[in-house]
Design an enzyme around this catalytic site. Sequence first.
Site, PDB file in Angstrom:
ATOM      1  N   LYS A 159       9.351   2.421 -21.911  1.00  0.00           N
ATOM      2  CA  LYS A 159       9.871   1.503 -22.937  1.00  0.00           C
ATOM      3  C   LYS A 159      10.948   0.548 -22.431  1.00  0.00           C
ATOM      4  O   LYS A 159      11.054  -0.567 -22.925  1.00  0.00           O
ATOM      5  CB  LYS A 159      10.430   2.301 -24.122  1.00  0.00           C
ATOM      6  CG  LYS A 159       9.355   2.892 -25.022  1.00  0.00           C
ATOM      7  CD  LYS A 159      10.017   3.527 -26.238  1.00  0.00           C
ATOM      8  CE  LYS A 159       8.999   4.155 -27.157  1.00  0.00           C
ATOM      9  NZ  LYS A 159       9.619   4.627 -28.405  1.00  0.00           N
ATOM     10  N   GLY A 217      16.894   7.355 -25.744  1.00  0.00           N
ATOM     11  CA  GLY A 217      16.201   6.147 -26.170  1.00  0.00           C
ATOM     12  C   GLY A 217      15.973   6.096 -27.675  1.00  0.00           C
ATOM     13  O   GLY A 217      16.181   5.052 -28.310  1.00  0.00           O
ATOM     14  N   ASP A 228      10.450   0.565 -33.644  1.00  0.00           N
ATOM     15  CA  ASP A 228      10.996   1.908 -33.919  1.00  0.00           C
ATOM     16  C   ASP A 228      12.098   1.855 -34.980  1.00  0.00           C
ATOM     17  O   ASP A 228      12.174   2.731 -35.851  1.00  0.00           O
ATOM     18  CB  ASP A 228      11.557   2.534 -32.640  1.00  0.00           C
ATOM     19  CG  ASP A 228      10.455   2.981 -31.690  1.00  0.00           C
ATOM     20  OD1 ASP A 228       9.343   3.296 -32.157  1.00  0.00           O
ATOM     21  OD2 ASP A 228      10.700   3.019 -30.475  1.00  0.00           O
ATOM     22  N   GLY A 283      22.238  12.909 -30.675  1.00  0.00           N
ATOM     23  CA  GLY A 283      21.446  12.406 -29.549  1.00  0.00           C
ATOM     24  C   GLY A 283      21.940  11.053 -29.096  1.00  0.00           C
ATOM     25  O   GLY A 283      22.542  10.297 -29.881  1.00  0.00           O
TER      26      GLY A 283
HETATM   27  P1  ATR Z   1      14.388  10.052 -25.984  1.00  0.00           P
HETATM   28  O1  ATR Z   1      14.096   8.741 -25.329  1.00  0.00           O
HETATM   29  O2  ATR Z   1      13.189  10.691 -26.629  1.00  0.00           O
HETATM   30  O3  ATR Z   1      15.559   9.981 -26.909  1.00  0.00           O
HETATM   31  P2  ATR Z   1      15.993  11.198 -23.852  1.00  0.00           P
HETATM   32  O4  ATR Z   1      16.517   9.859 -23.480  1.00  0.00           O
HETATM   33  O5  ATR Z   1      15.591  12.133 -22.776  1.00  0.00           O
HETATM   34  O6  ATR Z   1      14.724  11.073 -24.793  1.00  0.00           O
HETATM   35  O7  ATR Z   1      17.073  11.911 -24.801  1.00  0.00           O
HETATM   36  C1  ATR Z   1      16.921  13.205 -25.246  1.00  0.00           C
HETATM   37  C2  ATR Z   1      18.095  13.561 -26.152  1.00  0.00           C
HETATM   38  O8  ATR Z   1      17.973  14.961 -26.498  1.00  0.00           O
HETATM   39  C3  ATR Z   1      19.455  13.421 -25.492  1.00  0.00           C
HETATM   40  O9  ATR Z   1      20.409  13.092 -26.471  1.00  0.00           O
HETATM   41  C4  ATR Z   1      19.684  14.820 -24.928  1.00  0.00           C
HETATM   42  O10 ATR Z   1      21.027  15.153 -24.708  1.00  0.00           O
HETATM   43  P3  ATR Z   1      21.735  14.841 -23.264  1.00  0.00           P
HETATM   44  O11 ATR Z   1      22.050  13.386 -23.269  1.00  0.00           O
HETATM   45  O12 ATR Z   1      22.923  15.719 -23.246  1.00  0.00           O
HETATM   46  O13 ATR Z   1      20.702  15.220 -22.214  1.00  0.00           O
HETATM   47  C5  ATR Z   1      19.131  15.656 -26.050  1.00  0.00           C
HETATM   48  N1  ATR Z   1      18.759  17.004 -25.593  1.00  0.00           N
HETATM   49  C6  ATR Z   1      17.673  17.347 -24.879  1.00  0.00           C
HETATM   50  N2  ATR Z   1      17.682  18.692 -24.636  1.00  0.00           N
HETATM   51  C7  ATR Z   1      18.805  19.188 -25.220  1.00  0.00           C
HETATM   52  C8  ATR Z   1      19.385  20.483 -25.328  1.00  0.00           C
HETATM   53  N3  ATR Z   1      18.793  21.567 -24.790  1.00  0.00           N
HETATM   54  N4  ATR Z   1      20.547  20.617 -26.003  1.00  0.00           N
HETATM   55  C9  ATR Z   1      21.156  19.542 -26.574  1.00  0.00           C
HETATM   56  N5  ATR Z   1      20.654  18.281 -26.497  1.00  0.00           N
HETATM   57  C10 ATR Z   1      19.506  18.098 -25.842  1.00  0.00           C
END
Ligand code: ATR
Length: 292
Positions: A79, A143, A115, A140
């Site tokens: 993206k 993206g 989105d 979060g």
């Molecule tokens: P997307 O584009 O789908 O948002 P991403 O950029 O990988 O995917 O972001 C995933 C989100 O889920 C992030 O906010 C991530 O937190 P971090 O920035 O700390 O990595 C969060 N996330 C993923 N696994 C997690 C976990 N086990 N506990 C808490 N937050 C999690």
Amino acid sequence: MKPGAAPEPTLNGETRVYGVLGYPVAHSLSPAMHNAAFRAARLNAIYVPFPVAPERLAEGVRGLCAAGVSGFNVTVPHKSAVLALLDDVLPEARAVGAVNTVRRQAERLVGTNTDGVGFLLSLERDLGFRPADKHVLLLGAGGAARAIAFALLGVGVASLIVANRTLERAKALVAECRTRYPDVKVLAARLDEVAEAAPHLLVNATSLGMGDGRSPLALKPVGVREAVLDIVYHPPETPLLAEARTLSLRGANGLGMLLYQGAAAWQFWTDREAPVDVMRTALAEVLALRGE
Ligand code: ATR
């Protein structure tokens, strides 16, 4: 053919081709949703998955363009990277730094991002929630959270807290939000620091809850006042939404956002109103078939 179902498309020399470019892309629900819409609208068009590895993205986009593809969605992990490969990027996508929908106009590739609008439509139609002047807690900073943060700021929320496991990522997103919306109160927090935040709306834009049985946080101490939207939709009731139900909060999963971003993309390609009910039914059918 099922009674009442739209006829299968006749593929011929004039069929317009659309698709979704991602890696992996085999599990995408978009082909079912968009093909159902094309059939219902009696358009001679088809939507297919295009698995394109990250290191071949430029080649893939050039190839689709050269082959006369009419438009495509872009999903994980492309993206952001796709922006540099397009001729024009509309402001809503430029602001988010991500494109999820592209159309070929004459020989130019034009990118947008649906989105944000998909998220806002889901808030309104699935939750009856109007975010203007409300306090929102967003979990979060990836993206998905980015698109949602800018959508919320664009419609005038009173305040926004971005809470993330990794505080630095939340701070980086908040800094961008403040630059673009200097008059709105935007704060960064760690995921475990939001007790008593008391937002009107909580949005989960982390990947937690996606089939892992985990919730990003315990909801009760947060004191959410009205509604919870979880962008995860598998399982349909995530642990977070189950807790929201026990607290008598309105709740919705991410299927609505998926549906409405798809409807907006379909409209961007066809300049017609999307058959949203048909698309919703197609999504439900494919999920039922997969046992999800
Ligand atoms: P997307 O584009 O789908 O948002 P991403 O950029 O990988 O995917 O972001 C995933 C989100 O889920 C992030 O906010 C991530 O937190 P971090 O920035 O700390 O990595 C969060 N996330 C993923 N696994 C997690 C976990 N086990 N506990 C808490 N937050 C999690």
